[in-house]
Design a protein around this motif. Sequence first.
Motif, mmCIF file in Angstrom:
data_model
loop_
_atom_site.group_PDB
_atom_site.id
_atom_site.type_symbol
_atom_site.label_atom_id
_atom_site.label_comp_id
_atom_site.label_asym_id
_atom_site.label_seq_id
_atom_site.Cartn_x
_atom_site.Cartn_y
_atom_site.Cartn_z
ATOM 1 N N ALA A 65 -19.221 -1.943 4.386
ATOM 2 C CA ALA A 65 -17.919 -2.474 4.098
ATOM 3 C C ALA A 65 -16.985 -1.498 3.732
ATOM 4 C CB ALA A 65 -17.946 -3.567 3.259
ATOM 5 N N ASP A 66 -15.618 -1.283 3.984
ATOM 6 C CA ASP A 66 -14.981 -0.490 3.407
ATOM 7 C C ASP A 66 -14.169 -1.289 2.357
ATOM 8 O OD1 ASP A 66 -12.960 1.516 3.059
ATOM 9 O OD2 ASP A 66 -11.820 1.126 4.909
ATOM 10 N N ILE A 67 -14.735 -0.892 0.994
ATOM 11 C CA ILE A 67 -14.201 -1.670 -0.187
ATOM 12 C C ILE A 67 -13.540 -0.644 -0.960
ATOM 13 C CG2 ILE A 67 -14.893 -2.963 -1.983
ATOM 14 C CD1 ILE A 67 -17.478 -3.887 -0.523
ATOM 15 N N ARG A 68 -12.350 -0.984 -1.179
ATOM 16 C CA ARG A 68 -11.384 -0.050 -2.240
ATOM 17 C C ARG A 68 -10.947 -0.787 -3.472
ATOM 18 N NH1 ARG A 68 -7.924 3.033 2.593
ATOM 19 N NH2 ARG A 68 -9.866 3.580 3.699
ATOM 20 N N VAL A 69 -11.349 -0.349 -4.498
ATOM 21 C CA VAL A 69 -11.197 -1.015 -5.936
ATOM 22 C C VAL A 69 -10.160 -0.111 -6.612
ATOM 23 C CG1 VAL A 69 -11.955 -1.880 -8.188
ATOM 24 C CG2 VAL A 69 -13.409 -2.132 -5.807
ATOM 25 N N SER A 70 -9.044 -0.811 -7.101
ATOM 26 C CA SER A 70 -8.084 0.193 -7.559
ATOM 27 C C SER A 70 -7.805 -0.469 -8.989
ATOM 28 C CB SER A 70 -7.058 0.344 -7.094
ATOM 29 O OG SER A 70 -6.059 -0.850 -6.453
ATOM 30 N N VAL A 71 -7.401 0.329 -9.968
ATOM 31 C CA VAL A 71 -7.094 -0.297 -11.226
ATOM 32 C C VAL A 71 -5.516 -0.137 -11.445
ATOM 33 C CG1 VAL A 71 -7.516 -0.150 -13.809
ATOM 34 C CG2 VAL A 71 -9.421 0.265 -12.112
ATOM 35 N N VAL A 72 -4.846 -1.376 -12.000
ATOM 36 C CA VAL A 72 -3.520 -1.672 -12.266
ATOM 37 C C VAL A 72 -3.660 -2.260 -13.580
ATOM 38 C CG1 VAL A 72 -1.241 -2.257 -11.624
ATOM 39 C CG2 VAL A 72 -2.988 -1.730 -9.774
ATOM 40 N N ALA A 73 -3.464 -1.353 -14.721
ATOM 41 C CA ALA A 73 -3.627 -1.938 -16.149
ATOM 42 C C ALA A 73 -2.801 -1.082 -16.904
ATOM 43 C CB ALA A 73 -5.243 -1.933 -16.378
ATOM 44 N N VAL A 74 -2.476 -1.639 -17.919
ATOM 45 C CA VAL A 74 -1.833 -0.936 -19.229
ATOM 46 C C VAL A 74 -2.389 -1.494 -20.533
ATOM 47 C CG1 VAL A 74 0.347 -0.764 -20.416
ATOM 48 C CG2 VAL A 74 0.489 -0.858 -17.910
ATOM 49 N N PRO A 75 -2.957 -0.606 -21.290
ATOM 50 C CA PRO A 75 -3.661 -1.009 -22.448
ATOM 51 C C PRO A 75 -2.581 -1.773 -23.482
ATOM 52 C CG PRO A 75 -4.532 1.103 -21.957
ATOM 53 C CD PRO A 75 -3.339 0.740 -21.019
ATOM 54 N N GLY A 76 -2.793 -2.947 -23.928
ATOM 55 C CA GLY A 76 -1.953 -3.547 -24.891
ATOM 56 C C GLY A 76 -1.121 -4.536 -24.199
ATOM 57 N N SER A 77 -1.136 -4.708 -22.836
ATOM 58 C CA SER A 77 -0.227 -5.256 -22.428
ATOM 59 C C SER A 77 -0.644 -7.059 -22.347
ATOM 60 C CB SER A 77 0.299 -4.918 -20.877
ATOM 61 O OG SER A 77 -1.042 -4.803 -20.128
ATOM 62 N N SER A 78 0.259 -7.753 -21.958
ATOM 63 C CA SER A 78 -0.138 -9.061 -21.448
ATOM 64 C C SER A 78 0.477 -9.219 -20.309
ATOM 65 C CB SER A 78 0.312 -10.142 -22.495
ATOM 66 O OG SER A 78 1.849 -10.299 -22.201
ATOM 67 N N SER A 79 -0.043 -10.515 -19.532
ATOM 68 C CA SER A 79 0.495 -10.736 -18.001
ATOM 69 C C SER A 79 2.187 -10.924 -18.210
ATOM 70 C CB SER A 79 -0.154 -11.797 -17.508
ATOM 71 O OG SER A 79 -0.012 -13.136 -18.279
ATOM 72 N N THR A 80 2.483 -11.405 -19.315
ATOM 73 C CA THR A 80 3.962 -11.721 -19.604
ATOM 74 C C THR A 80 4.781 -10.499 -19.392
ATOM 75 O OG1 THR A 80 3.471 -13.322 -21.161
ATOM 76 C CG2 THR A 80 5.758 -12.442 -21.061
ATOM 77 N N PHE A 85 -6.897 -10.543 -19.049
ATOM 78 C CA PHE A 85 -5.846 -10.336 -20.098
ATOM 79 C C PHE A 85 -6.464 -11.014 -21.394
ATOM 80 C CE2 PHE A 85 -2.761 -9.419 -16.576
ATOM 81 C CZ PHE A 85 -2.158 -8.235 -17.238
ATOM 82 N N VAL A 86 -7.183 -10.147 -22.296
ATOM 83 C CA VAL A 86 -7.373 -10.809 -23.541
ATOM 84 C C VAL A 86 -6.158 -10.796 -24.151
ATOM 85 C CG1 VAL A 86 -7.783 -8.497 -24.582
ATOM 86 C CG2 VAL A 86 -9.110 -10.557 -25.340
ATOM 87 N N ASN A 87 -5.292 -10.006 -23.831
ATOM 88 C CA ASN A 87 -3.775 -10.390 -24.690
ATOM 89 C C ASN A 87 -3.112 -11.469 -24.209
ATOM 90 O OD1 ASN A 87 -4.448 -7.818 -26.207
ATOM 91 N ND2 ASN A 87 -3.559 -6.596 -24.585
ATOM 92 N N ASP A 88 -3.474 -12.215 -23.386
ATOM 93 C CA ASP A 88 -3.045 -13.540 -23.135
ATOM 94 C C ASP A 88 -3.497 -14.766 -24.097
ATOM 95 O OD1 ASP A 88 -1.097 -12.581 -21.146
ATOM 96 O OD2 ASP A 88 -2.300 -13.596 -19.687
ATOM 97 N N ALA A 89 -4.202 -14.372 -25.112
ATOM 98 C CA ALA A 89 -4.898 -15.524 -25.674
ATOM 99 C C ALA A 89 -3.706 -16.168 -26.541
ATOM 100 C CB ALA A 89 -5.888 -14.801 -26.636
ATOM 101 N N GLY A 90 -2.614 -15.901 -26.835
ATOM 102 C CA GLY A 90 -1.625 -16.429 -27.427
ATOM 103 C C GLY A 90 -1.110 -17.791 -26.498
#
Length: 174
Positions: free
Chosen positions: A38-53, A83-88
């Motif tokens: 399979a042609d599988i491509r994994v990319s990371v779109v993340a910002v430390p400290g961010s929440s989904s909000t 998102f652990v930062n969505d725990a609120g």
Amino acid sequence: TVQIVCWGDSVTAGAEATPGNAYPAVLERGLRERFPAADIRVSVVAVPGSSSTNWLWPREYPFGNADWSRVADAKPDVIVLEFVNDAGLNSAAAVESHYGEILRRVRELNAELILITPHFTCPDMMHFPEGAYGRECRPYVDGLRQFAERHRIGMADAAARWEELELQGIPYVT
């Protein structure tokens, strides 16, 4: 080609994981081993400290370069969200409302969504009830589990694994 976007905060970005052992890299290796043709491509779109909000409404809640357009521009087939930062989000109703918006946006992209429940944090942030040390009790996690079931979304229940540590006699704070 299957484009998988791992979207999230510091955990998704790699945090303190040994290089090459953050969950997106482990996911990609596992998929390549299981599906070598399979042609599988994994990319990371993340910002430390961010929440989904921050990502959903970057004008109102700016945080670094957290912006939904970065997720959409990656043209994902699958979005793995952590998102652990969505725990609120402190009730199942709050999770339903907030993650309902996420699911709407994911479906607009014709993508699939997989949720990851968050790891345990430091004990004073977990608010364990008396006698329940090491047992998941965050409304956010319960809300995510209900949301996934109600909307028939895949879930990797990392919180359940952290809870098992205590049952195995391994204090999770180790």
